[in-house]
Enzyme design. Structure first.
Site, PDB file in Angstrom:
ATOM      1  N   ARG A 114       2.399   0.455  -6.739  1.00  0.00           N
ATOM      2  CA  ARG A 114       0.976   0.332  -6.407  1.00  0.00           C
ATOM      3  C   ARG A 114       0.142  -0.012  -7.648  1.00  0.00           C
ATOM      4  NH1 ARG A 114       3.878   0.356  -2.871  1.00  0.00           N
ATOM      5  NH2 ARG A 114       3.863   1.607  -0.974  1.00  0.00           N
ATOM      6  N   SER A 172      -2.991   4.671   3.504  1.00  0.00           N
ATOM      7  CA  SER A 172      -2.686   5.847   2.682  1.00  0.00           C
ATOM      8  C   SER A 172      -3.780   6.065   1.645  1.00  0.00           C
ATOM      9  CB  SER A 172      -1.343   5.673   1.983  1.00  0.00           C
ATOM     10  OG  SER A 172      -0.294   5.605   2.919  1.00  0.00           O
ATOM     11  N   GLU A 216      -4.842   6.165  -4.034  1.00  0.00           N
ATOM     12  CA  GLU A 216      -4.399   4.784  -3.852  1.00  0.00           C
ATOM     13  C   GLU A 216      -5.592   3.917  -3.477  1.00  0.00           C
ATOM     14  OE1 GLU A 216      -1.439   2.659  -0.687  1.00  0.00           O
ATOM     15  OE2 GLU A 216      -0.591   4.299  -1.872  1.00  0.00           O
TER      16      GLU A 216
END
Length: 304
Positions: free
Chosen positions: A176, A225, A295
């Protein structure tokens, strides 16, 4: 006339959509967010290039795709928001098992395009609720796959409107995380697939989407998420272990279906969601000793 007013007047595109004080709640998957001071949707890549060439270097820029994985505060965003949703949607075959796709293409569309040509390897993209541009920017992943595992090369554009093809080796890519040349944004990519059974690929997509629907709150506004998974663990497990499923702040709620999702129950504000994110992070840190890294990107101004 201020610098920003001058920038807005000189950079207004000839073919794209140009709006002022555009509410961003309609452009984000959480359905929250204040207005963009200026809002631009390019007609195509050439229009975007011309827009950037005319733009004042002092004008703040923020790039937005489908509006997932981002929380826009209630005070909105100063400067210009460049929105690629429903724009920059060219996708085409480039030789054997290679696809060229622009940044505004939904990831799920890329997955389907590939399997229709008997190319496999991109099925996991169907589980990413965003555009290819956003997936490239954060190395988005789903069901064990990551975007940059497919990248042959990427096309970026800088503030001056110059487009540049770059190799994956020019970027620092991790979980990520993607870091590359400063002041450049992804506008397209060439993805490398493998020849295979397209019908089997489509069945895998169908199974992945069924799994996603069974485990995630796909029918409620969310960003995907909220937190990155910590090493050797899962954010959702930690949040659930702290008894936070169903915890609410205003109209924001930790999903009862998946603890790493925060949903808008109908009347949430960005402030509700941001407060809930902080409460979840603090509770997990207190009870589990793990600091969860968001995130989701939190951007914009708080409501005055």
């Amino acid at each position: 006339m201020t610098v920003r007013e001058s920038a807005a007047r000189t950079a207004a595109p000839s073919r794209g959509t140009w709006l002022e004080h555009e509410p961003l709640a309609g452009h984000t998957s959480w359905r929250v967010g204040g207005p963009a001071e200026r809002f631009y949707q390019p007609a195509d890549l050439d229009d975007l290039v011309q827009f950037l060439r005319a733009l004042s270097p002092q004008e703040p820029l923020f790039w937005l795709g489908l509006g997932s994985n981002v929380l826009v505060r209630d005070g909105g965003i100063r400067g210009t928001v460049v929105c690629t949703k429903n724009r920059l949607r060219v996708i085409e075959a480039r030789g054997p098992a290679c696809v060229y796709a622009e940044a505004g293409i939904p990831c799920a569309h890329v997955a389907r395009f590939c399997t229709e040509r008997d190319w496999v390897g991109a099925e996991f993209l169907a589980g990413i609720p965003g555009t290819l541009g956003g997936a490239l920017a954060m190395n988005a992943g789903a069901f064990g796959g990551e975007t940059w595992s497919l990248v042959r090369r990427v096309l970026t554009v800088n503030r001056g409107g110059r487009t540049i093809w770059r190799a994956p080796e020019e970027f620092e890519v991790g979980y990520r995380h993607v870091q590359g040349p400063e002041g450049e944004w992804f506008v397209a990519a060439e993805l490398e697939l493998a020849p295979g059974d397209g019908r089997a690929g489509r069945e895998r997509i169908k199974a992945l989407l069924a799994r996603r629907s069974a485990t995630q709150p796909t029918h409620q506004p969310s960003c995907g998420s909220v937190f990155r998974n910590p090493p050797s663990d899962f954010a959702a497990r930690l949040i659930e272990a702290c008894g936070l499923k169903g915890h609410t702040v205003g109209g924001a709620q930790v999903s009862l279906k998946h603890a790493n999702f925060i949903v808008n129950s109908g009347d949430a504000t960005a402030a509700d969601i941001e407060t809930l994110i902080a409460e979840v992070r603090d509770r997990v840190a207190l009870l589990c000793g793990v600091w969860l890294e968001p995130e989701v990107r939190i951007v914009g101004e708080a409501q005055a």
